[in-house]
Design a protein around this motif. Structure first.
Motif, short mmCIF file in Angstrom:
data_model
loop_
_atom_site.label_atom_id
_atom_site.label_comp_id
_atom_site.label_asym_id
_atom_site.label_seq_id
_atom_site.Cartn_x
_atom_site.Cartn_y
_atom_site.Cartn_z
N GLY A 61 0.82 -1.20 0.00
CA GLY A 61 0.00 0.00 0.00
C GLY A 61 0.85 1.25 0.00
N VAL A 62 0.20 2.39 0.02
CA VAL A 62 0.86 3.68 0.19
C VAL A 62 -0.01 4.55 1.08
CG1 VAL A 62 2.02 3.65 -2.07
CG2 VAL A 62 -0.20 4.76 -1.84
N GLU A 63 0.60 5.56 1.65
CA GLU A 63 -0.14 6.61 2.37
C GLU A 63 -0.02 7.88 1.55
OE1 GLU A 63 -0.76 8.48 6.86
OE2 GLU A 63 1.00 7.23 6.44
N ILE A 64 -1.14 8.34 1.02
CA ILE A 64 -1.15 9.48 0.11
C ILE A 64 -1.39 10.76 0.90
CG2 ILE A 64 -2.21 10.48 -1.94
CD1 ILE A 64 -3.21 7.64 -2.63
N SER A 65 -0.51 11.74 0.70
CA SER A 65 -0.62 13.02 1.38
C SER A 65 -1.61 13.90 0.63
CB SER A 65 0.75 13.72 1.42
OG SER A 65 1.74 12.85 1.93
N CYS A 66 -2.65 14.36 1.34
CA CYS A 66 -3.71 15.16 0.72
C CYS A 66 -3.97 16.42 1.55
CB CYS A 66 -5.01 14.36 0.62
SG CYS A 66 -4.88 12.77 -0.24
N LEU A 67 -4.68 17.36 0.96
CA LEU A 67 -5.12 18.58 1.66
C LEU A 67 -6.56 18.88 1.26
CD1 LEU A 67 -2.08 21.04 1.29
CD2 LEU A 67 -2.96 20.08 3.43
N ARG A 68 -7.36 19.26 2.25
CA ARG A 68 -8.74 19.70 1.95
C ARG A 68 -9.07 20.88 2.84
NH1 ARG A 68 -12.97 17.83 -0.94
NH2 ARG A 68 -15.09 18.27 -0.24
N GLY A 69 -9.30 22.02 2.23
CA GLY A 69 -9.60 23.22 2.99
C GLY A 69 -8.50 23.60 3.96
#
Length: 287
Positions: A61-69
């Motif tokens: 798997g991977v851990e995806i870095s995201c941003l929301r608001g």
């Protein structure tokens, strides 16, 4: 069966090679372990080979870095096609953004700590995804702070004058890309308020509509009240609930297997993965 679905190696910000993470998992009595390094598949082959040798199932798997608001969101993706071009482009852009952010933070820290970019590179293994943990390790090596916890609590915190934000995909789009790549997305530590601001239940609902499969509920950064709330959200949205260590070797105090996932949940994840792989293959044949 003991199952831990969130660990890191030195392919990102853990301290052990991927094979050593699997060996440590075996020694900790785990039957299943997921390797979920930040925005990279680099450790998959070594981890899978170690799992075959040691009799431990490795979930890639991977851990995806995201941003929301403006809120940092981490999305775990299990079993996707590592050769999918659209998801690969997203992960590559995240890695580039992380490194750019790290360089800018080191530029700000240099005059007050003496830290250089070469010091940070000295803490990076091979082509690992560079991030704040490597800056923290360089600060520890230089004697500026005692450990990663102190670094993240002071110089590297989001409230620090040395902090620099980075660009990252919206988690809803990340969910869509994971699903399109045949993977199963699970939201990592979504209510960890001690880390900072968290996304809202409405955001989780939007992600669920896009294909989110589960919530990581049992995590050391969740209080009992936060875990109870997440279970309520999962029931309402018909999402799976997982438990994991978020192991980083000596980089964090997290211990392998300190939180685990129910075997029935793993079976449900496997079924979802098989369904999405079948659907992905069908789309490819129709293209």
């Amino acid at each position: 069966m003991r199952i831990d679905l969130h660990t890191h190696s030195n392919a990102s910000d853990g301290t052990q090679p991927p094979a050593d993470v699997v060996d440590s998992a075996a020694r900790a009595g785990l039957d299943v372990v997921a390797l979920t390094d930040h925005d990279t598949h680099a450790g998959w082959d070594d981890a899978l080979a170690a799992g075959e040798r040691l009799g431990v199932r490795v979930v890639p798997g991977v851990e995806i870095s995201c941003l929301r608001g403006g809120v940092s969101v981490h999305l775990l993706s299990y079993g996707h096609d590592p050769h999918d071009t659209h998801l690969g482009a997203m992960l590559g852009a995240s890695r580039t953004s992380r490194e750019t952010r790290a360089r800018r933070m080191v530029e700000r820290l240099g005059p007050v700590t003496g830290l250089s970019w070469e010091d940070v590179l000295g803490q990076v293994h091979g082509d690992a995804t560079i991030g704040r943990p490597h800056i923290a390790d360089a600060l520890v090596a230089a004697g500026v702070v005692a450990d990663r916890d102190e670094a993240f609590g002071t110089l590297l915190s989001g409230r620090s004058p040395y902090f620099v934000p980075h660009t990252a995909p919206d988690p809803v789009e990340a969910v869509r890309r994971v699903v399109a790549a045949g993977g199963v997305p699970v939201l990592a530590h979504p209510a960890a308020s001690k880390r900072g601001s968290c996304i809202t239940d409405a955001d989780v609902e939007t992600m669920a509509a896009a294909g989110l499969a589960g919530l990581e509920v049992d995590h050391r950064d969740h209080s009992d009240a936060e875990r109870a709330h997440l279970r309520d959200v999962a029931r309402r949205l018909d999402l799976l609930t997982t438990g994991s260590s978020d192991y980083h070797g000596t980089g964090k105090r997290n211990r392998l297997g300190e939180n685990t996932t129910d075997p029935d949940v793993l079976q449900a994840l496997d079924r979802a993965l098989e369904q999405r792989r079948t659907a992905s293959a069908g789309r490819a044949r129709g293209a």
